[in-house]
Design an enzyme around this catalytic site. Structure first.
Site, PDB file in Angstrom:
ATOM      1  N   ASP A  34       0.847  -1.206   0.000  1.00 49.37           N
ATOM      2  CA  ASP A  34       0.000   0.000   0.000  1.00 49.37           C
ATOM      3  C   ASP A  34       0.882   1.256   0.000  1.00 49.37           C
ATOM      4  O   ASP A  34       0.602   2.230  -0.695  1.00 49.37           O
ATOM      5  CB  ASP A  34      -0.908  -0.013   1.230  1.00 49.37           C
ATOM      6  CG  ASP A  34      -1.610  -1.347   1.383  1.00 49.37           C
ATOM      7  OD1 ASP A  34      -2.451  -1.664   0.542  1.00 49.37           O
ATOM      8  OD2 ASP A  34      -1.271  -2.103   2.315  1.00 49.37           O
ATOM      9  N   HIS A  64      -4.552  -3.270   6.706  1.00 49.72           N
ATOM     10  CA  HIS A  64      -4.364  -3.563   5.285  1.00 49.72           C
ATOM     11  C   HIS A  64      -5.721  -4.009   4.727  1.00 49.72           C
ATOM     12  O   HIS A  64      -5.977  -5.195   4.535  1.00 49.72           O
ATOM     13  CB  HIS A  64      -3.305  -4.651   5.086  1.00 49.72           C
ATOM     14  CG  HIS A  64      -3.269  -5.156   3.672  1.00 49.72           C
ATOM     15  ND1 HIS A  64      -2.802  -4.409   2.634  1.00 49.72           N
ATOM     16  CD2 HIS A  64      -3.694  -6.320   3.135  1.00 49.72           C
ATOM     17  CE1 HIS A  64      -2.936  -5.096   1.516  1.00 49.72           C
ATOM     18  NE2 HIS A  64      -3.473  -6.262   1.786  1.00 49.72           N
TER      19      HIS A  64
HETATM   20  P1  NAI Z   1      -2.307 -18.137  -3.607  1.00 49.94           P
HETATM   21  O1  NAI Z   1      -3.676 -18.678  -3.384  1.00 49.94           O
HETATM   22  O2  NAI Z   1      -1.733 -18.129  -4.974  1.00 49.94           O
HETATM   23  O3  NAI Z   1      -1.274 -18.939  -2.671  1.00 49.94           O
HETATM   24  C1  NAI Z   1      -1.510 -19.162  -1.332  1.00 49.94           C
HETATM   25  C2  NAI Z   1      -0.810 -20.451  -0.957  1.00 49.94           C
HETATM   26  O4  NAI Z   1      -0.928 -20.623   0.455  1.00 49.94           O
HETATM   27  C3  NAI Z   1      -1.449 -21.685  -1.617  1.00 49.94           C
HETATM   28  O5  NAI Z   1      -0.449 -22.459  -2.246  1.00 49.94           O
HETATM   29  C4  NAI Z   1      -2.061 -22.420  -0.421  1.00 49.94           C
HETATM   30  O6  NAI Z   1      -2.074 -23.829  -0.586  1.00 49.94           O
HETATM   31  C5  NAI Z   1      -1.120 -21.988   0.692  1.00 49.94           C
HETATM   32  N1  NAI Z   1      -1.649 -22.212   2.045  1.00 49.94           N
HETATM   33  C6  NAI Z   1      -2.940 -22.156   2.477  1.00 49.94           C
HETATM   34  N2  NAI Z   1      -2.995 -22.494   3.774  1.00 49.94           N
HETATM   35  C7  NAI Z   1      -1.731 -22.739   4.178  1.00 49.94           C
HETATM   36  C8  NAI Z   1      -1.152 -23.135   5.402  1.00 49.94           C
HETATM   37  N3  NAI Z   1      -1.900 -23.349   6.474  1.00 49.94           N
HETATM   38  N4  NAI Z   1       0.186 -23.302   5.456  1.00 49.94           N
HETATM   39  C9  NAI Z   1       0.950 -23.105   4.381  1.00 49.94           C
HETATM   40  N5  NAI Z   1       0.458 -22.748   3.183  1.00 49.94           N
HETATM   41  C10 NAI Z   1      -0.861 -22.566   3.082  1.00 49.94           C
HETATM   42  O7  NAI Z   1      -2.308 -16.682  -2.952  1.00 49.94           O
HETATM   43  P2  NAI Z   1      -1.270 -15.495  -3.166  1.00 49.94           P
HETATM   44  O8  NAI Z   1      -1.716 -14.671  -4.291  1.00 49.94           O
HETATM   45  O9  NAI Z   1       0.114 -16.034  -3.152  1.00 49.94           O
HETATM   46  O10 NAI Z   1      -1.564 -14.637  -1.836  1.00 49.94           O
HETATM   47  C11 NAI Z   1      -1.248 -15.149  -0.560  1.00 49.94           C
HETATM   48  C12 NAI Z   1      -1.863 -14.278   0.526  1.00 49.94           C
HETATM   49  O11 NAI Z   1      -1.310 -12.972   0.504  1.00 49.94           O
HETATM   50  C13 NAI Z   1      -3.377 -14.086   0.389  1.00 49.94           C
HETATM   51  O12 NAI Z   1      -3.943 -14.170   1.687  1.00 49.94           O
HETATM   52  C14 NAI Z   1      -3.497 -12.666  -0.113  1.00 49.94           C
HETATM   53  O13 NAI Z   1      -4.740 -12.090   0.229  1.00 49.94           O
HETATM   54  C15 NAI Z   1      -2.353 -12.019   0.632  1.00 49.94           C
HETATM   55  N6  NAI Z   1      -1.889 -10.740   0.100  1.00 49.94           N
HETATM   56  C16 NAI Z   1      -1.482  -9.805   1.009  1.00 49.94           C
HETATM   57  C17 NAI Z   1      -0.979  -8.595   0.616  1.00 49.94           C
HETATM   58  C18 NAI Z   1      -0.549  -7.580   1.618  1.00 49.94           C
HETATM   59  O14 NAI Z   1      -0.198  -6.472   1.200  1.00 49.94           O
HETATM   60  N7  NAI Z   1      -0.542  -7.845   2.912  1.00 49.94           N
HETATM   61  C19 NAI Z   1      -0.865  -8.266  -0.811  1.00 49.94           C
HETATM   62  C20 NAI Z   1      -1.285  -9.325  -1.697  1.00 49.94           C
HETATM   63  C21 NAI Z   1      -1.775 -10.519  -1.237  1.00 49.94           C
END
Ligand code: NAI
Length: 334
Positions: free
Chosen positions: A159, A187
């Site tokens: 952000d 966030h």
């Molecule tokens: P994605 O869905 O492509 O990957 C998430 C991965 O986490 C998947 O491989 C899933 O199997 C794994 N996962 C789920 N539960 C788990 C657990 N208990 N232990 C280990 N791995 C687990 O999602 P992406 O795009 O990589 O985003 C990940 C997270 O980051 C989402 O929650 C998203 O909302 C968040 N995010 C946060 C941002 C921020 O600025 N704080 C910015 C962009 C995304």
């Protein structure tokens, strides 16, 4: 060459990790003379995908990457960590209530907090990315009582970078010429991107962003909503959430923890409030302006807050304290 450090990335088979792992492993975060062991955690059904990621990392033939440990077991993943980057979380599915999402994530971050407490070094730096990032970070912190609270932070750097970029685009300067924007609070779409203390280098001179932009209506209106809703805009266009920019922001965040922030500059980071800064309640995991030295953050105090900002800072605090109450209920029930 220094001893290898142990760095965990969770959600390692996901899309953010796919952009993030290469940058970490090639030295963009911990420096070009710091070798590392990468620990990659994901859930059991993702182990085949993770194998593919491991193969690709091997094929990058990176000199700093000494070992890769891919696993679905927390006791393996959290062992002796120097840094934990918690990206994986439970995504919101269609029709899912906010409460149910929170409940599922409390479960994950309670378990990972306990694993940090049990298996990681007490000096481990923990960065939470998975949403709801602030509250997940608070859950992990509460579940790891033997690790200093100050070692935990959550990502609002994306952000922060978005805010910098919007101002730079508006003024047609490089994003690096814009300094000291602030993201206050959660966030989420209630976050408050604040340019009141930001400066920009224009024609070789550093001046306030309000003075440079000369359009308060934009800075108090579209600028704020654009940053607040940028994530949704990316999803709408790409049909996938921000990944490249999220990975870059994680690198910025962790690099600053490791090496410190430049003199006279601050960055935004979700950290635990001690109740003494900007009238934000104690024990909220709230995004503040911080500067970092010797791997320790300090909230930048003493900035003058006008009424417009006060209102927006309180609004996002209110949302966070409601999230916190719900999460704590689940935490004590779990
Ligand atoms: P994605 O869905 O492509 O990957 C998430 C991965 O986490 C998947 O491989 C899933 O199997 C794994 N996962 C789920 N539960 C788990 C657990 N208990 N232990 C280990 N791995 C687990 O999602 P992406 O795009 O990589 O985003 C990940 C997270 O980051 C989402 O929650 C998203 O909302 C968040 N995010 C946060 C941002 C921020 O600025 N704080 C910015 C962009 C995304």
């Amino acid at each position: 060459m220094a001893e290898p450090i142990r760095v965990l990335v969770t959600g390692a088979a996901g899309q953010i990790a796919y952009s993030l792992l290469y940058s970490i492993a090639k030295g963009d975060v911990f420096g070009k003379d710091q070798c590392l062991i990468l620990l990659l955690l994901d859930i059991t059904p993702m182990m085949t995908v993770l194998e593919g990621v491991v193969m690709e990392l091997q094929d990058c033939a990176l000199p700093l990457l000494k070992e890769i440990i891919a696993t679905d077991k927390e006791d393996v993943a959290f062992k002796d960590l120097d840094v934990a980057i918690l990206v994986g979380s439970m995504p919101r599915r269609e029709g899912m209530e906010r409460k149910d999402l929170l409940r599922a994530n409390v479960k994950i971050f309670k378990s990972q907090g306990a694993a940090l407490d049990k298996y990681s070094k007490k000096s481990v730096k923990v960065v939470v990315v998975g949403n709801p990032a602030n509250t997940n970070c608070l859950t992990a912190l509460k579940s790891a009582p033997s690790i200093p609270k100050e070692n935990f932070s959550c990502l609002t750097r994306l952000d922060h970078n978005r805010a910098k970029a919007q101002i730079a685009l508006r003024l047609n300067v490089a994003s690096d010429d814009v300094k000291n924007v602030i993201i206050w609070g959660n966030h989420s779409s209630t976050q408050y991107p604040d340019a009141n203390h930001a400066t920009v280098k224009l024609h070789g001179k550093e001046i306030g962003v309000y003075e440079a932009v000369k359009n308060d209506t934009w800075l108090k209106g579209d600028f704020i909503t654009t940053v607040q809703q940028r994530g949704a805009a990316v999803i709408k266009a790409r049909k996938l959430s921000s990944a490249m920019s999220a990975a870059k922001a994680i690198c910025d965040h962790v690099r600053d923890i490791w090496f410190g922030t430049p003199e006279g500059e601050f960055v935004s980071m979700g950290v635990i409030s001690n109740g003494n800064s900007y009238e934000i309640a104690e024990d909220l995991l709230y995004s503040f302006p911080v500067c970092i030295k010797n791997k320790t953050w300090k909230i930048v105090d003493g900035l003058v807050i006008n009424n417009f900002s006060r209102e927006k800072m309180d609004l996002t605090a209110k949302e966070l304290s409601e999230e916190k109450e719900t999460a704590l209920e689940f935490l004590s029930a779990a």
